[in-house]
Design a protein around this motif. Structure first.
Motif, PDB file in Angstrom:
ATOM      1  N   LYS A 141       0.647  -1.292  -0.055  1.00  0.00           N
ATOM      2  CA  LYS A 141       0.164   0.003   0.040  1.00  0.00           C
ATOM      3  C   LYS A 141       0.961   1.185   0.072  1.00  0.00           C
ATOM      4  O   LYS A 141       0.588   2.278  -0.721  1.00  0.00           O
ATOM      5  CB  LYS A 141      -0.905   0.042   1.233  1.00  0.00           C
ATOM      6  CG  LYS A 141      -1.922  -1.210   0.865  1.00  0.00           C
ATOM      7  CD  LYS A 141      -2.984  -1.054   2.100  1.00  0.00           C
ATOM      8  CE  LYS A 141      -4.037  -2.101   2.295  1.00  0.00           C
ATOM      9  NZ  LYS A 141      -5.164  -1.731   3.247  1.00  0.00           N
ATOM     10  N   GLU A 142       1.869   1.172   0.675  1.00  0.00           N
ATOM     11  CA  GLU A 142       2.868   2.616   0.742  1.00  0.00           C
ATOM     12  C   GLU A 142       3.291   2.649  -0.660  1.00  0.00           C
ATOM     13  O   GLU A 142       3.453   4.015  -1.064  1.00  0.00           O
ATOM     14  CB  GLU A 142       3.891   2.082   1.949  1.00  0.00           C
ATOM     15  CG  GLU A 142       5.288   2.950   1.739  1.00  0.00           C
ATOM     16  CD  GLU A 142       6.062   2.719   2.574  1.00  0.00           C
ATOM     17  OE1 GLU A 142       6.946   3.630   3.485  1.00  0.00           O
ATOM     18  OE2 GLU A 142       6.250   1.647   2.848  1.00  0.00           O
ATOM     19  N   ALA A 143       3.966   1.673  -1.195  1.00  0.00           N
ATOM     20  CA  ALA A 143       4.686   1.827  -2.513  1.00  0.00           C
ATOM     21  C   ALA A 143       3.694   2.058  -3.577  1.00  0.00           C
ATOM     22  O   ALA A 143       4.147   3.203  -4.147  1.00  0.00           O
ATOM     23  CB  ALA A 143       5.253   0.520  -2.818  1.00  0.00           C
ATOM     24  N   ALA A 144       2.475   1.755  -3.500  1.00  0.00           N
ATOM     25  CA  ALA A 144       1.363   2.102  -4.415  1.00  0.00           C
ATOM     26  C   ALA A 144       1.055   3.318  -4.194  1.00  0.00           C
ATOM     27  O   ALA A 144       0.628   4.296  -5.473  1.00  0.00           O
ATOM     28  CB  ALA A 144       0.117   0.941  -4.441  1.00  0.00           C
ATOM     29  N   LYS A 145       0.909   3.816  -3.232  1.00  0.00           N
ATOM     30  CA  LYS A 145       0.435   5.339  -2.902  1.00  0.00           C
ATOM     31  C   LYS A 145       1.476   6.078  -3.313  1.00  0.00           C
ATOM     32  O   LYS A 145       0.988   7.230  -3.959  1.00  0.00           O
ATOM     33  CB  LYS A 145       0.137   5.377  -1.231  1.00  0.00           C
ATOM     34  CG  LYS A 145      -0.261   6.832  -0.964  1.00  0.00           C
ATOM     35  CD  LYS A 145      -0.416   6.902   0.590  1.00  0.00           C
ATOM     36  CE  LYS A 145      -0.776   8.091   1.192  1.00  0.00           C
ATOM     37  NZ  LYS A 145       0.264   8.836   1.716  1.00  0.00           N
ATOM     38  N   ILE A 146       2.730   5.887  -3.172  1.00  0.00           N
ATOM     39  CA  ILE A 146       3.690   6.711  -3.403  1.00  0.00           C
ATOM     40  C   ILE A 146       3.853   6.913  -5.143  1.00  0.00           C
ATOM     41  O   ILE A 146       4.009   7.966  -5.603  1.00  0.00           O
ATOM     42  CB  ILE A 146       4.908   6.370  -3.252  1.00  0.00           C
ATOM     43  CG1 ILE A 146       5.134   6.289  -1.524  1.00  0.00           C
ATOM     44  CG2 ILE A 146       6.301   6.978  -3.591  1.00  0.00           C
ATOM     45  CD1 ILE A 146       6.486   5.651  -0.813  1.00  0.00           C
ATOM     46  N   LEU A 147       3.714   5.680  -5.934  1.00  0.00           N
ATOM     47  CA  LEU A 147       3.806   5.713  -7.234  1.00  0.00           C
ATOM     48  C   LEU A 147       2.619   6.445  -7.889  1.00  0.00           C
ATOM     49  O   LEU A 147       2.639   7.208  -8.644  1.00  0.00           O
ATOM     50  CB  LEU A 147       3.439   4.181  -7.728  1.00  0.00           C
ATOM     51  CG  LEU A 147       4.857   3.345  -7.561  1.00  0.00           C
ATOM     52  CD1 LEU A 147       4.632   2.003  -7.572  1.00  0.00           C
ATOM     53  CD2 LEU A 147       5.821   3.766  -8.555  1.00  0.00           C
ATOM     54  N   LYS A 148       1.386   6.318  -6.941  1.00  0.00           N
ATOM     55  CA  LYS A 148       0.121   7.322  -7.638  1.00  0.00           C
ATOM     56  C   LYS A 148       0.585   8.771  -7.457  1.00  0.00           C
ATOM     57  O   LYS A 148       0.356   9.463  -8.396  1.00  0.00           O
ATOM     58  CB  LYS A 148      -1.110   6.827  -6.973  1.00  0.00           C
ATOM     59  CG  LYS A 148      -2.329   7.636  -7.345  1.00  0.00           C
ATOM     60  CD  LYS A 148      -3.509   7.247  -6.836  1.00  0.00           C
ATOM     61  CE  LYS A 148      -4.768   8.011  -7.464  1.00  0.00           C
ATOM     62  NZ  LYS A 148      -5.769   7.729  -6.722  1.00  0.00           N
ATOM     63  N   GLU A 149       0.928   9.156  -6.282  1.00  0.00           N
ATOM     64  CA  GLU A 149       1.445  10.504  -6.056  1.00  0.00           C
ATOM     65  C   GLU A 149       2.581  11.058  -6.867  1.00  0.00           C
ATOM     66  O   GLU A 149       2.321  12.129  -7.290  1.00  0.00           O
ATOM     67  CB  GLU A 149       1.968  10.540  -4.477  1.00  0.00           C
ATOM     68  CG  GLU A 149       0.674  10.316  -3.452  1.00  0.00           C
ATOM     69  CD  GLU A 149       1.375  10.420  -2.135  1.00  0.00           C
ATOM     70  OE1 GLU A 149       2.815  10.362  -1.847  1.00  0.00           O
ATOM     71  OE2 GLU A 149       0.801  10.299  -1.146  1.00  0.00           O
TER      72      GLU A 149
END
Length: 185
Positions: A141-149
């Motif tokens: 979730k952390e990685a996916a959130k950063i990628l989206k941001e």
């Protein structure tokens, strides 16, 4: 055609190939976290790999984030730098697109996998770096959130190996609302 238009159409989209393999061929450092460290130690090599794929006609290049989840980066004592690795990887992809004058024409994929860090010189997971299911979910979730941001256009789940870990990864990234492509191994 602009990438976002092409993505929504029925047009074929050409995706790049194995970034890690290409980074290694050009001399990028490989570690138990695969090619992740090259983002920091050899950004010019990572940029060149992206540029080569753009020159080959790819519509979508993949940021060097295959193994930048916290548990994979822990294998090289860099887990606390997860955000830095992901941000820099996406920035390098953006730079390559700009260098080639393909802004808005070539898209960027954020790569994630449930492939765990390997033992040194062996092709088996290092059990020290396999997180609990809860930690794994939080890390995805952390990685996916950063990628989206950071503005990736799509998330690519690569080399998914088993049902349990694949479900955790897929459910975690679907929360972003981004399109998700799944590659089974």
């Amino acid at each position: 055609m602009l990438f976002k238009e092409k993505f929504k159409s029925n047009s074929k989209i050409f995706l790049d190939g194995g970034n890690g393999s290409e980074i290694a061929k050009l001399g990028g450092e490989m570690t138990p976290a695969f090619s992740a460290l090259a983002t920091i130690t050899a950004p010019d090599i990572v940029t060149k790999v992206h540029e080569n794929f753009i020159d080959a006609g790819c519509d979508l290049i993949t940021a060097n984030t295959f193994s930048t989840t916290r548990h994979n980066l822990n294998s090289i004592n860099r887990g606390n730098e997860t955000k830095e690795f992901i941000v820099r990887s996406v920035d390098i992809a953006k730079k390559a697109i700009k260098n080639k004058g393909k802004e808005n024409i070539v898209g960027i994929a954020g790569s994630l996998s449930n492939f765990f860090s390997l033992k040194e010189n062996e092709f088996v997971p290092d059990l020290k770096y396999i997180p609990s299911f809860r930690e794994e979910e939080n890390n995805y979730k952390e990685a996916a959130k950063i990628l989206k941001e950071e503005g990736v256009d799509v998330l690519i789940l690569e080399m998914l190996l088993d049902i349990d870990h694949s479900k955790i990864l897929l459910n975690s990234v679907l929360e972003t609302g981004l399109p998700v492509w799944v590659g089974l191994s």
